[in-house]
Design a protein around this motif. Sequence first.
Motif, PDB file in Angstrom:
ATOM      1  N   THR A  55      62.326  -4.842  -4.112  1.00 41.29           N
ATOM      2  CA  THR A  55      62.983  -3.897  -3.203  1.00 41.29           C
ATOM      3  C   THR A  55      63.053  -4.440  -1.788  1.00 41.29           C
ATOM      4  N   TRP A  56      61.957  -4.979  -1.302  1.00 39.64           N
ATOM      5  CA  TRP A  56      61.897  -5.493   0.062  1.00 39.64           C
ATOM      6  C   TRP A  56      61.739  -7.011   0.061  1.00 39.64           C
ATOM      7  N   ALA A  57      62.628  -7.678  -0.630  1.00 40.15           N
ATOM      8  CA  ALA A  57      62.528  -9.134  -0.781  1.00 40.15           C
ATOM      9  C   ALA A  57      62.669  -9.849   0.559  1.00 40.15           C
ATOM     10  N   ASP A  58      63.553  -9.389   1.413  1.00 36.91           N
ATOM     11  CA  ASP A  58      63.744 -10.043   2.708  1.00 36.91           C
ATOM     12  C   ASP A  58      62.489  -9.935   3.580  1.00 36.91           C
ATOM     13  N   PHE A  59      61.867  -8.772   3.570  1.00 33.35           N
ATOM     14  CA  PHE A  59      60.644  -8.577   4.349  1.00 33.35           C
ATOM     15  C   PHE A  59      59.528  -9.492   3.852  1.00 33.35           C
ATOM     16  N   ILE A  63      56.907 -13.060   5.083  1.00 32.23           N
ATOM     17  CA  ILE A  63      55.443 -13.114   4.988  1.00 32.23           C
ATOM     18  C   ILE A  63      55.000 -14.271   4.094  1.00 32.23           C
ATOM     19  N   PHE A  64      55.708 -14.472   2.978  1.00 31.94           N
ATOM     20  CA  PHE A  64      55.348 -15.484   1.996  1.00 31.94           C
ATOM     21  C   PHE A  64      56.446 -16.535   1.901  1.00 31.94           C
ATOM     22  N   PRO A  65      56.542 -17.434   2.879  1.00 32.44           N
ATOM     23  CA  PRO A  65      57.613 -18.426   2.810  1.00 32.44           C
ATOM     24  C   PRO A  65      57.363 -19.409   1.663  1.00 32.44           C
TER      25      PRO A  65
END
Length: 66
Positions: A55-59, A63-65
């Motif tokens: 749902t919040w993949a961009d967010f 955080i987890f590059p």
Amino acid sequence: MAGIVLVLMFVGLSFVVGRAQKHTLDRIQASSSEVKRWGGWVLVGVGSWFVLLATWADFFAGIFPV
């Protein structure tokens, strides 16, 4: 003499291991419903985490590059 002692040790060890396996199996069978319940909660938690990541993949990408 050493051969007799060795045979007795192996026989005794086999009885001890057999009894330990029976005791462990009885404990596992007695708590199987609890294991299933906790396993279900773990699956719900992991599934919820995957839904949040989707749902919040961009967010989460910030955080987890990768």
